[in-house]
Design an enzyme around this catalytic site. Sequence first.
Site, short mmCIF file in Angstrom:
data_model
loop_
_atom_site.label_atom_id
_atom_site.label_comp_id
_atom_site.label_asym_id
_atom_site.label_seq_id
_atom_site.Cartn_x
_atom_site.Cartn_y
_atom_site.Cartn_z
N VAL A 85 0.85 -1.19 0.00
CA VAL A 85 0.00 0.00 0.00
C VAL A 85 0.88 1.24 0.00
O VAL A 85 1.91 1.29 0.68
CB VAL A 85 -0.94 0.00 1.22
CG1 VAL A 85 -1.77 1.28 1.28
CG2 VAL A 85 -1.85 -1.23 1.19
N GLY A 86 0.47 2.24 -0.79
CA GLY A 86 1.25 3.48 -0.87
C GLY A 86 2.61 3.22 -1.50
O GLY A 86 2.74 2.54 -2.52
N LYS A 87 3.65 3.74 -0.87
CA LYS A 87 5.00 3.63 -1.43
C LYS A 87 5.60 2.24 -1.27
O LYS A 87 6.69 1.97 -1.80
CB LYS A 87 5.91 4.68 -0.78
CG LYS A 87 5.50 6.12 -1.10
CD LYS A 87 6.43 7.12 -0.43
CE LYS A 87 6.01 8.55 -0.75
NZ LYS A 87 6.89 9.56 -0.10
N ASP A 173 5.50 -9.82 5.19
CA ASP A 173 5.73 -8.39 4.93
C ASP A 173 6.42 -8.23 3.59
O ASP A 173 7.38 -8.94 3.27
CB ASP A 173 6.60 -7.79 6.04
CG ASP A 173 5.79 -7.41 7.27
OD1 ASP A 173 4.60 -7.76 7.33
OD2 ASP A 173 6.37 -6.79 8.18
N ILE A 174 5.97 -7.26 2.82
CA ILE A 174 6.47 -7.08 1.46
C ILE A 174 7.86 -6.45 1.42
O ILE A 174 8.60 -6.63 0.44
CB ILE A 174 5.47 -6.23 0.63
CG1 ILE A 174 5.79 -6.31 -0.85
CG2 ILE A 174 5.47 -4.77 1.12
CD1 ILE A 174 5.68 -7.71 -1.43
N ASP A 175 8.26 -5.73 2.47
CA ASP A 175 9.56 -5.05 2.45
C ASP A 175 10.68 -6.01 2.85
O ASP A 175 11.50 -5.72 3.72
CB ASP A 175 9.54 -3.82 3.35
CG ASP A 175 9.10 -4.13 4.78
OD1 ASP A 175 8.47 -5.18 5.01
OD2 ASP A 175 9.39 -3.29 5.66
N HIS A 195 11.02 -14.02 16.68
CA HIS A 195 11.48 -12.66 16.39
C HIS A 195 12.98 -12.58 16.64
O HIS A 195 13.47 -12.98 17.70
CB HIS A 195 10.74 -11.67 17.26
CG HIS A 195 10.88 -10.25 16.82
ND1 HIS A 195 12.08 -9.56 16.87
CD2 HIS A 195 9.97 -9.36 16.32
CE1 HIS A 195 11.92 -8.34 16.43
NE2 HIS A 195 10.65 -8.18 16.08
N GLY A 197 14.88 -10.26 17.43
CA GLY A 197 15.32 -9.40 18.52
C GLY A 197 15.12 -9.97 19.91
O GLY A 197 15.65 -9.42 20.88
N GLU A 265 0.63 -7.95 15.76
CA GLU A 265 1.69 -8.79 16.33
C GLU A 265 1.42 -9.09 17.81
O GLU A 265 1.70 -10.19 18.30
CB GLU A 265 3.05 -8.13 16.16
CG GLU A 265 4.22 -9.02 16.56
CD GLU A 265 5.55 -8.43 16.14
OE1 GLU A 265 5.99 -8.71 15.00
OE2 GLU A 265 6.15 -7.69 16.95
#
Length: 318
Positions: A85-87, A173-175, A195, A197, A265
């Site tokens: 979505v968006g950028k 997640d697409i990034d 995760h 972290g 999450e």
Amino acid sequence: MAASGTSSPCLCLTHDGSRMNSDMYLNVYVCIQDVFSLFSPRRTDVNSVTNWNAPLVWEGTFDPVVIDAIYKKMDPRVAVVVFAVGKYTRFLKGFLETGEKHFLVDFRVTYYIFTDNEKDVPKVELGKGRKISVVTVPSANRWQDVVLGRMKWATITIDKQIRHEADYLFMMDIDSVFHGRFGAESLSQLSAVLHRGYYKTTREKFPYERRAKSRAYIPLDEGDYYYTAAVWGGYLEDMYKLVRYCYEESEVDAKNGIEAAWQEESHLNKYLLYNKPTKVLSPEYLWSDYDKVPADIKVVRISQLIKDYKEVRPNGGN
């Protein structure tokens, strides 16, 4: 099977193409667990099983040839749901191109791309049995609304469309881009990813939702692991139940004037605390380019990209 003891619709096929019954499936399930517990190379530097006896998957704890062969006989249909979505449409090309190199290669995969700008979906060469399906969603003014909206639109689309077209479903997640094999060892009734972290910390330090007013609340003395919401997957119907849960619990929170600390999450971690995943994937299955790779991570299979959040997020990353 599920910690609750409930059954799920069978998703497996016999050699002649008919659906397996429950007993047949159980035999295959046990066989797959044996691949991890009996025939796999061993590692002594990491835990390869959870305290509820689910596989905890690391490089060196499974035989990729054997595990792929088992699942390929079932010929599952796998859905991958991503939101651009968006950028964030700028990340589609890298995700799709690397996914074709590394994600469940030679399996049937459909990438469901939820976007507010269909013209920005790139043309990418796909392998046999793999395709793209575009789902139009509205734009958002806050990145938090994009995150929370994922659960709403995914719930609606799984119910109306995807449940008729897939046996397994991953939310991703697409990034991110794939760097190494992400194969059939990731498939299970419900697979969650540690995760990066927090996989070496104690539960008191997990960023669970600690406010009792939220439906995602987890007390300080409870918790197994902290899971990322950037990659999670499982049987279609089990994932539908979980995605809908995250959506509905977020809606309850909104009505009560609260937003969980880490949006879906937080709700995902609450659900998985009381409905244990049947397979846990190590942080190999979602690392980050921001972080140095430690010695216990033998391979980075998929990693989140470095980006300027203030530039790509609709409300400047706040």
